[in-house]
Design an enzyme around this catalytic site. Sequence first.
Site, PDB file in Angstrom:
ATOM      1  N   ASP A 117      -1.566  -4.730  13.085  1.00 21.98           N
ATOM      2  CA  ASP A 117      -2.051  -3.398  13.441  1.00 21.98           C
ATOM      3  C   ASP A 117      -2.294  -3.376  14.942  1.00 21.98           C
ATOM      4  O   ASP A 117      -3.093  -4.162  15.456  1.00 21.98           O
ATOM      5  CB  ASP A 117      -3.376  -3.091  12.745  1.00 21.98           C
ATOM      6  CG  ASP A 117      -3.231  -2.770  11.272  1.00 21.98           C
ATOM      7  OD1 ASP A 117      -2.087  -2.697  10.789  1.00 21.98           O
ATOM      8  OD2 ASP A 117      -4.275  -2.599  10.609  1.00 21.98           O
ATOM      9  N   HIS A 130     -11.692  -0.856  11.159  1.00 19.26           N
ATOM     10  CA  HIS A 130     -10.502  -0.549  11.962  1.00 19.26           C
ATOM     11  C   HIS A 130     -10.869   0.228  13.226  1.00 19.26           C
ATOM     12  O   HIS A 130     -10.375  -0.072  14.319  1.00 19.26           O
ATOM     13  CB  HIS A 130      -9.496   0.261  11.145  1.00 19.26           C
ATOM     14  CG  HIS A 130      -8.610  -0.561  10.270  1.00 19.26           C
ATOM     15  ND1 HIS A 130      -9.035  -1.087   9.077  1.00 19.26           N
ATOM     16  CD2 HIS A 130      -7.317  -0.956  10.420  1.00 19.26           C
ATOM     17  CE1 HIS A 130      -8.045  -1.762   8.513  1.00 19.26           C
ATOM     18  NE2 HIS A 130      -6.992  -1.707   9.312  1.00 19.26           N
ATOM     19  N   GLU A 135      -2.884  -8.561   9.156  1.00 19.04           N
ATOM     20  CA  GLU A 135      -3.235  -8.368   7.751  1.00 19.04           C
ATOM     21  C   GLU A 135      -2.174  -8.977   6.833  1.00 19.04           C
ATOM     22  O   GLU A 135      -1.036  -9.174   7.225  1.00 19.04           O
ATOM     23  CB  GLU A 135      -3.420  -6.883   7.448  1.00 19.04           C
ATOM     24  CG  GLU A 135      -4.626  -6.301   8.178  1.00 19.04           C
ATOM     25  CD  GLU A 135      -4.763  -4.802   8.094  1.00 19.04           C
ATOM     26  OE1 GLU A 135      -5.915  -4.317   8.108  1.00 19.04           O
ATOM     27  OE2 GLU A 135      -3.724  -4.101   8.046  1.00 19.04           O
ATOM     28  N   HIS A 137       3.870  -1.283   8.174  1.00 19.67           N
ATOM     29  CA  HIS A 137       2.756  -2.113   7.708  1.00 19.67           C
ATOM     30  C   HIS A 137       3.101  -2.831   6.400  1.00 19.67           C
ATOM     31  O   HIS A 137       2.233  -3.091   5.567  1.00 19.67           O
ATOM     32  CB  HIS A 137       1.502  -1.257   7.546  1.00 19.67           C
ATOM     33  CG  HIS A 137       1.056  -0.618   8.820  1.00 19.67           C
ATOM     34  ND1 HIS A 137       0.062  -1.140   9.617  1.00 19.67           N
ATOM     35  CD2 HIS A 137       1.508   0.487   9.467  1.00 19.67           C
ATOM     36  CE1 HIS A 137      -0.092  -0.376  10.687  1.00 19.67           C
ATOM     37  NE2 HIS A 137       0.768   0.613  10.613  1.00 19.67           N
ATOM     38  N   TRP A 185       0.872  -1.177   0.000  1.00 21.15           N
ATOM     39  CA  TRP A 185       0.000   0.000   0.000  1.00 21.15           C
ATOM     40  C   TRP A 185       0.912   1.230   0.000  1.00 21.15           C
ATOM     41  O   TRP A 185       1.532   1.565   0.999  1.00 21.15           O
ATOM     42  CB  TRP A 185      -0.873   0.004   1.255  1.00 21.15           C
ATOM     43  CG  TRP A 185      -2.014   0.974   1.191  1.00 21.15           C
ATOM     44  CD1 TRP A 185      -1.948   2.328   1.223  1.00 21.15           C
ATOM     45  CD2 TRP A 185      -3.409   0.648   1.091  1.00 21.15           C
ATOM     46  NE1 TRP A 185      -3.197   2.875   1.148  1.00 21.15           N
ATOM     47  CE2 TRP A 185      -4.117   1.866   1.066  1.00 21.15           C
ATOM     48  CE3 TRP A 185      -4.108  -0.558   1.026  1.00 21.15           C
ATOM     49  CZ2 TRP A 185      -5.515   1.923   0.979  1.00 21.15           C
ATOM     50  CZ3 TRP A 185      -5.480  -0.505   0.938  1.00 21.15           C
ATOM     51  CH2 TRP A 185      -6.181   0.726   0.915  1.00 21.15           C
ATOM     52  N   HIS A 187      -2.673   2.340  16.044  1.00 21.63           N
ATOM     53  CA  HIS A 187      -2.769   2.663  14.617  1.00 21.63           C
ATOM     54  C   HIS A 187      -3.902   3.654  14.352  1.00 21.63           C
ATOM     55  O   HIS A 187      -3.786   4.537  13.491  1.00 21.63           O
ATOM     56  CB  HIS A 187      -2.993   1.361  13.837  1.00 21.63           C
ATOM     57  CG  HIS A 187      -2.977   1.490  12.353  1.00 21.63           C
ATOM     58  ND1 HIS A 187      -2.262   2.457  11.674  1.00 21.63           N
ATOM     59  CD2 HIS A 187      -3.596   0.740  11.383  1.00 21.63           C
ATOM     60  CE1 HIS A 187      -2.432   2.304  10.372  1.00 21.63           C
ATOM     61  NE2 HIS A 187      -3.243   1.289  10.175  1.00 21.63           N
ATOM     62  N   HIS A 208       1.553  -8.162   8.521  1.00 21.31           N
ATOM     63  CA  HIS A 208       1.836  -7.226   9.614  1.00 21.31           C
ATOM     64  C   HIS A 208       0.695  -7.175  10.629  1.00 21.31           C
ATOM     65  O   HIS A 208      -0.427  -7.588  10.358  1.00 21.31           O
ATOM     66  CB  HIS A 208       2.090  -5.818   9.063  1.00 21.31           C
ATOM     67  CG  HIS A 208       0.882  -5.209   8.398  1.00 21.31           C
ATOM     68  ND1 HIS A 208       0.575  -5.424   7.077  1.00 21.31           N
ATOM     69  CD2 HIS A 208      -0.102  -4.404   8.881  1.00 21.31           C
ATOM     70  CE1 HIS A 208      -0.534  -4.770   6.762  1.00 21.31           C
ATOM     71  NE2 HIS A 208      -0.966  -4.158   7.849  1.00 21.31           N
TER      72      HIS A 208
END
Length: 211
Positions: free
Chosen positions: A51, A161, A173, A45, A17, A55, A49
Amino acid sequence: MEIYDITLPIHPEMLHWGRKPEVEIVESLANGDASNVTRWRLGAHTGTHVDAPAHFVDGATPVDKLDLHALIGPALVVDATAVTGDISIDDLAAAGVAGHQRVLLKTSNSAGALKLPDRAESWVGLSPEAARWLIGQGVQLIGIDYLTIESHTRTDTWDAHHVLLGAGLIILENADLDAVPPGEYELVALPAKLVDADGSFTRAVLIKRDA
């Protein structure tokens, strides 16, 4: 025992991303140096990874202070490969998620979107309602097989989230579940101990022990 490595390889051409990882050769035997040394530029990330609540919630738990008991232990891999769009409460309930503290969602992403070099136009995510249901079930860690657990339709509001991390859940993720049959395993997901960080790249494995 059988070990499934569900970690994505990290390299400059990987699915990412935003800005992709960069590698610099600092020293090399080929150039007459005493050893091979590289320097990597990558985000917290990157690849598979974790979170942490920090975050999305200022002052919440950072990745280096996460409870290791939530990151290591029995986990259920759910077969959600038939789901399109958002994973719903009904999908989770039908998969027998109730009573499990660590849940990994195997979707069509694993064999599809996760294998592409760039972000897909659409992917399977978790609905905010299902996220709230997971909290009520006492889930401590929820994982999915793509860049984000968020649906592609909610990457402007990040509803799932906010729900999950606001309640202190841990999100895993980019877990590559393509070769993992649905069922019960032992999960070991250890993020790098980045002080006060919002997340961290993680080596994650699932273990199936002999009876």
